[in-house]
Enzyme design. Structure first.
Site, short mmCIF file in Angstrom:
data_model
loop_
_atom_site.label_atom_id
_atom_site.label_comp_id
_atom_site.label_asym_id
_atom_site.label_seq_id
_atom_site.Cartn_x
_atom_site.Cartn_y
_atom_site.Cartn_z
N LYS A 141 -13.58 -7.92 0.22
CA LYS A 141 -14.55 -6.84 0.16
C LYS A 141 -14.25 -5.90 -1.01
O LYS A 141 -15.16 -5.32 -1.59
CB LYS A 141 -14.42 -6.06 1.47
CG LYS A 141 -15.58 -5.19 1.79
CD LYS A 141 -15.33 -4.43 3.06
CE LYS A 141 -14.30 -3.36 2.82
NZ LYS A 141 -14.12 -2.44 3.94
N LYS B 103 0.82 -1.21 0.00
CA LYS B 103 0.00 0.00 0.00
C LYS B 103 0.85 1.25 0.00
O LYS B 103 0.33 2.36 -0.02
CB LYS B 103 -0.87 0.04 1.26
CG LYS B 103 -1.89 -1.06 1.32
CD LYS B 103 -2.83 -0.82 2.49
CE LYS B 103 -3.75 -2.01 2.67
NZ LYS B 103 -4.32 -2.13 3.98
N LYS C 27 -8.86 -15.18 -2.60
CA LYS C 27 -9.74 -15.18 -1.43
C LYS C 27 -10.88 -14.18 -1.61
O LYS C 27 -10.76 -13.21 -2.35
CB LYS C 27 -8.94 -14.94 -0.15
CG LYS C 27 -8.62 -13.52 0.17
CD LYS C 27 -7.95 -13.45 1.54
CE LYS C 27 -8.30 -12.13 2.20
NZ LYS C 27 -7.53 -11.78 3.37
#
Ligand code: TRP
Length: 335
Positions: free
Chosen positions: A205, A116, A202
């Protein structure tokens, strides 16, 4: 003093079925197994949440998440403590102190930061793992049930605790090594609910496609439809094989977890059958029953009950955390 089990789950937006089955439910199981003779600290890392844009109403998200624990069957007793990180200022204070014994190089090696990170990332993202170390060390926690993606942060926590203890005296309890954490969780570290459309990944969201993921707030019929449209394979025979049949294996795993049946039983029931449609219809009906029951239970929990739990949890947390912080300050000469 009892040993402490501690975990935090971030509350940015709604949880997926994957978050629920892979993280929240295992924690509920562990808590219920051990809360007689362990302290169980379940906290909301709200300061970790604000490293990224806030998704939804933070206060509502916090209350809802605690309701999820309760609706999932967590039995509250005097050893179970819920609290919000930002209501215990010692977390931030210890983070600063730990910052000062963490080389830039060590912090820069954290994978999550590398993913990130970059020049546009905020300093909070860089400091994220140090705050996490403070979360753990303030409570002398031994067992930290987290997913694989957090193992590196756990190792950093161990390093910081050992370094501090060497320099300033034995102040911190060093949490168990990750391999021993996994043993304590009695959970195959591979337990990961998969993306319904791309079962090699996986369930996440942040995947844009709605049909890839089931959210805990999905209408039951909508979730059932998502199961019916899940990607499978062309082998034509049901087998639990995460490598060659990840889609089918995912459905078997979901079925086992939401119906509270041992995975092995579910595998045996379906092994060798050839109708993927039958399996999907069964899982679809299980998910819809599970969600309508779960959502009803969540709705029945009053906000005030959660606020009361937090208020008493935060009194406890501040006591324990401030006592540890004071030991740290004295050891360093700040007091
Ligand atoms: N970093 C964890 C996650 O992303 C959440 C977390 C913050 C945590 N502090 C913690 C987990 C301390 C365990 C212990 O899931």
């Amino acid at each position: 003093m009892n040993k402490t089990i501690l975990t935090g789950i971030r509350v940015n937006g709604e949880l997926t079925l994957g978050n629920f089955l892979g993280a929240l439910l295992p924690m509920v199981r562990l808590a219920n197994q051990h809360s007689k003779d362990h302290q169980v600290n379940i906290f909301i890392p709200d300061l970790h949440t604000i490293i990224s844009e806030i998704d939804g109403n933070l206060q509502q998200n916090i209350l809802r998440e605690i309701k999820y624990y309760l609706a999932a069957g967590l039995a509250v007793n005097e050893n179970v403590h819920f609290y919000r990180q930002s209501y215990v200022p010692a977390h931030s204070e210890l983070t600063w102190i730990l910052n000062c014994i963490t080389p830039m190089g060590e912090a820069s090696r954290m994978i999550q930061f590398k993913e990130k990170g970059g020049d546009s990332a905020n300093v909070g993202i860089f400091d994220y793992p140090i705050l996490m170390a403070a979360d753990i060390l303030l409570y002398s926690a031994t067992y930290i049930p987290v997913g694989e993606d957090q193992f590196q942060h756990l190792e950093l926590t161990r390093n910081l605790a050992e370094r501090f203890n060497r320099r300033f005296g034995e102040v911190f309890t060093v949490p168990l090594k990750t391999a021993d954490q996994v043993k304590f969780m009695q959970q195959d570290a591979g337990l990961r609910i998969r993306d319904l459309l791309n079962p090699d990944k996986k369930m996440s969201k942040s995947t844009p496609s709605e049909n890839s993921k089931i959210m805990l707030s999905d209408a039951p019929e909508k979730a059932a439809k998502k199961i019916m449209s899940a990607t499978t394979d062309s082998l034509g025979k049901i087998k639990f094989d995460l490598f060659n049949q990840p889609g089918i294996s995912n459905l078997l795993q979901i079925e086992a977890l939401i119906t509270d049946t041992p995975l092995q039983t579910v595998i045996t029931t379906w092994a060798g059958q050839t109708s993927y449609g039958d399996l999907k219809r069964k899982v679809a009906s299980s998910i819809s029953a599970f969600l309508s029951d779960f959502q009803q239970q969540v709705e029945q929990i009053p906000d005030q009950l959660v606020l009361d739990l937090l208020a008493s949890g935060e009194i406890y947390a501040n006591q324990v955390a401030n006592a540890k912080l004071h030991q740290v300050q004295k050891a360093m000469g700040l007091r």
